[in-house]
Design a protein around this motif. Structure first.
Motif, short mmCIF file in Angstrom:
data_model
loop_
_atom_site.label_atom_id
_atom_site.label_comp_id
_atom_site.label_asym_id
_atom_site.label_seq_id
_atom_site.Cartn_x
_atom_site.Cartn_y
_atom_site.Cartn_z
N GLY A 210 0.80 -1.22 0.00
CA GLY A 210 0.00 0.00 0.00
C GLY A 210 0.83 1.27 0.00
N LEU A 211 2.05 1.18 -0.50
CA LEU A 211 2.98 2.31 -0.42
C LEU A 211 2.90 3.29 -1.59
N GLY A 212 2.22 2.92 -2.64
CA GLY A 212 2.15 3.81 -3.80
C GLY A 212 3.54 4.13 -4.33
N ASP A 213 3.79 5.40 -4.60
CA ASP A 213 5.08 5.83 -5.17
C ASP A 213 6.24 5.75 -4.17
N LEU A 214 5.97 5.43 -2.92
CA LEU A 214 7.02 5.39 -1.90
C LEU A 214 7.72 4.02 -1.81
N ALA A 215 7.27 3.05 -2.59
CA ALA A 215 7.78 1.68 -2.44
C ALA A 215 9.30 1.59 -2.60
N ARG A 216 9.88 2.23 -3.60
CA ARG A 216 11.33 2.13 -3.80
C ARG A 216 12.10 2.72 -2.62
N SER A 217 11.65 3.85 -2.10
CA SER A 217 12.37 4.44 -0.97
C SER A 217 12.21 3.59 0.28
N TYR A 218 11.05 2.97 0.44
CA TYR A 218 10.87 2.08 1.59
C TYR A 218 11.73 0.83 1.47
N ARG A 219 11.96 0.34 0.26
CA ARG A 219 12.86 -0.81 0.09
C ARG A 219 14.23 -0.48 0.67
N ASP A 220 14.74 0.70 0.38
CA ASP A 220 16.05 1.09 0.90
C ASP A 220 16.00 1.25 2.42
N GLY A 221 14.94 1.85 2.92
CA GLY A 221 14.80 2.01 4.37
C GLY A 221 14.70 0.67 5.09
N TRP A 222 13.90 -0.25 4.55
CA TRP A 222 13.79 -1.57 5.18
C TRP A 222 15.11 -2.32 5.14
#
Length: 157
Positions: free
Chosen positions: A110-122
């Protein structure tokens, strides 16, 4: 780092991480307030328990509110993820024994356009989670420099 899979599919991040620690130690790091403080942030209210809500301060007052929607002790956990100015999303964890360690799977949907940045954060958070499960927490001051490195390494992916 024992990263096995790190995919961005549609609006979600899917990661698999192998931790050389018993599932009980990984679960403790994943769900206890002292453990969470070592890899995610300080639990300032609530608890990770069935149908309970909790709030994590990720530093500098950046707080995420979550509600546990599913919990199988030692095996699986799902909760909402609500940061101000972001779409409401959901984080799901699954733990399973793997040789003498733990296979840890996380999906953040459910991250929308934030998915790539969350991958790096996770990726960085899971590095910290692994260290916590090993009993050697990483200094919080390393988080953002490590994050910058992960972002640079993943720019072409």
């Amino acid at each position: 780092m024992p990263l096995v899979i790190a995919d961005v599919v549609d609006n979600r991040v899917q990661m698999t991480w192998r931790v050389d620690a018993a599932p009980e130690r990984v679960w403790q790091a994943l769900t206890s307030p002292p453990g969470m403080a070592e890899w995610l942030g300080e639990v300032v209210s609530g608890a990770v328990a069935p149908d309970e809500s909790f709030v994590v301060d990720h530093g500098d007052g950046h707080r995420c509110a979550s509600t546990v929607t599913a919990l199988v002790p030692g095996e699986a956990l799902t909760y909402s993820w609500e940061f101000p100015d972001e779409p409401r999303s959901e984080v799901s964890w699954t733990l399973s024994p793997a040789d003498e360690g733990t296979m840890l799977e996380v999906t953040h949907a459910g991250l929308g356009d934030l998915a790539r940045s969350y991958r790096d954060g996770w990726t960085v958070h899971l590095t910290y989670l692994e260290a916590s499960a090993h009993g050697v927490p990483l200094p919080s001051a390393m988080f953002w420099p490590l994050h910058a490195t992960v972002v640079r390494l993943s720019q072409d992916r």
